[in-house]
Design a protein around this motif. Structure first.
Motif, PDB file in Angstrom:
ATOM      1  N   SER A   1       0.838  -1.203   0.000  1.00 33.23           N
ATOM      2  CA  SER A   1       0.000   0.000   0.000  1.00 33.23           C
ATOM      3  C   SER A   1       0.870   1.248   0.000  1.00 33.23           C
ATOM      4  O   SER A   1       2.053   1.189   0.361  1.00 33.23           O
ATOM      5  N   ILE A   2       0.267   2.361  -0.415  1.00 35.31           N
ATOM      6  CA  ILE A   2       0.952   3.659  -0.374  1.00 35.31           C
ATOM      7  C   ILE A   2       0.089   4.625   0.432  1.00 35.31           C
ATOM      8  O   ILE A   2      -1.068   4.891   0.086  1.00 35.31           O
ATOM      9  N   ASN A   3       0.650   5.141   1.518  1.00 37.43           N
ATOM     10  CA  ASN A   3      -0.045   6.024   2.450  1.00 37.43           C
ATOM     11  C   ASN A   3       0.158   7.486   2.042  1.00 37.43           C
ATOM     12  O   ASN A   3       1.298   7.951   1.923  1.00 37.43           O
ATOM     13  N   VAL A   4      -0.929   8.195   1.848  1.00 34.55           N
ATOM     14  CA  VAL A   4      -0.836   9.573   1.351  1.00 34.55           C
ATOM     15  C   VAL A   4      -0.264  10.519   2.398  1.00 34.55           C
ATOM     16  O   VAL A   4       0.542  11.411   2.077  1.00 34.55           O
ATOM     17  N   GLN A   5      -0.661  10.357   3.670  1.00 33.27           N
ATOM     18  CA  GLN A   5      -0.152  11.250   4.716  1.00 33.27           C
ATOM     19  C   GLN A   5       1.375  11.197   4.799  1.00 33.27           C
ATOM     20  O   GLN A   5       2.036  12.229   4.952  1.00 33.27           O
ATOM     21  N   LEU A   6       1.938   9.996   4.674  1.00 24.08           N
ATOM     22  CA  LEU A   6       3.399   9.872   4.705  1.00 24.08           C
ATOM     23  C   LEU A   6       4.029  10.337   3.398  1.00 24.08           C
ATOM     24  O   LEU A   6       5.147  10.853   3.389  1.00 24.08           O
TER      25      LEU A   6
END
Length: 278
Positions: free
Chosen positions: A177-182
């Motif tokens: 997954s790719i976390n937008v906040q990070l």
């Protein structure tokens, strides 16, 4: 200029392994990793190494690699990080310089630097890969060319004998997954996400070795879900359950990806890009 990633992304890759060692266990005589139930495993560290290699092959600067000359400390010094006293400035320069840092994160812990420890949390997380079914591990004895010494009248030393282990066949599943906040913190962009997608699609290009001959490891399918919002329309666990892998009826021992049925379910409002590997 590419914009910072704005939408959460989940992904899943199906890979096949034929007569190869996808990830040897150094504490187990370099046998392919398995759990107690006999299912094959590939560590997230191994997968990230292959992704880093593909990033480097495509011309991107990465921080974690071995060029036989420079240490990670030397690499950090090469852009002047040892002189920076502000941790945020240090963080931002490192992320801007190296794609793998703004992708996976990195801990910079060098005691002689002005900032002795700076941590970067990367937006891309990757699970431990697991095979769809228990794998059959084969072993064979080989002759190694590690010692050129042989005394007259004596047999070759035992140190020239070794073992080679490989998975006869296995279908493995990689999830991530790719976390937008990070991503916002590291500057991970839409363009970087496309680079990651291509790295996954071509994961085993230029990856051949004695343990993994060319063609023995292959990306069968890559599934790429891009949500319509920052936090995601659905939890990653629910998205990853959309891909179901099962043996064809009447197949007891799989020998290729064709022995499996790969079914993709759907969730309302969430599109999936289905990509063939290479």
């Amino acid at each position: 200029m590419s914009t910072t990633l704005a939408n959460k992304i989940d992904f899943e890759a199906i890979i096949s392994v034929t007569n190869a060692n996808p990830n040897g266990d150094p504490l187990g005589g370099n046998r392919p990793r398995t759990n107690y139930d006999g299912f094959g495993e590939i560590s997230d560290v191994c997968i990230k190494r292959k992704i880093r290699n593909r990033m480097q092959d495509s011309g991107h600067a990465i921080f974690v690699y071995d060029d036989g000359k420079n240490s990670l400390k030397d690499r950090a010094k090469s852009i002047g990080l040892e002189k920076i006293t502000d941790a945020k400035e240090y963080h931002d320069i490192a992320c801007d310089t190296w794609l793998d840092v703004r992708t996976f994160g990195q801990v910079f812990a060098f005691g002689s630097f002005a900032c002795k420890s700076v941590g970067v949390r990367g937006p891309v997380s990757i699970h431990l890969a697991k095979s769809a079914d228990p794998v059959d591990i084969q072993s064979m004895q080989i002759t190694k060319s590690v010692s050129g010494d042989k005394e007259d009248g004596k047999e070759r030393g035992s140190d020239t004998m070794g073992m080679k282990h490989f998975v006869r066949f296995g279908l493995y599943i990689i999830k991530g997954s790719i976390n937008v906040q990070l991503a916002e913190k590291t500057g991970f962009t839409e363009e970087d996400a496309e680079t990651l997608k291509e790295c996954l699609r071509t994961l085993f290009v230029n990856d051949s070795s004695a343990a993994r001959p060319d063609g023995s490891m292959e990306v069968v399918k890559l599934y790429w879900w891009k949500h319509n919002c920052k936090d995601g329309q659905y939890p990653s666990a629910k998205v990853h359950r959309l891909v179901n892998v099962s043996l064809n009826e009447g197949i007891a021992e799989p020998t290729s990806a064709d022995d499996y049925v790969i079914k993709l379910d759907s969730l309302d409002g969430l599109a999936c890009e289905e990509i063939d590997g290479i």
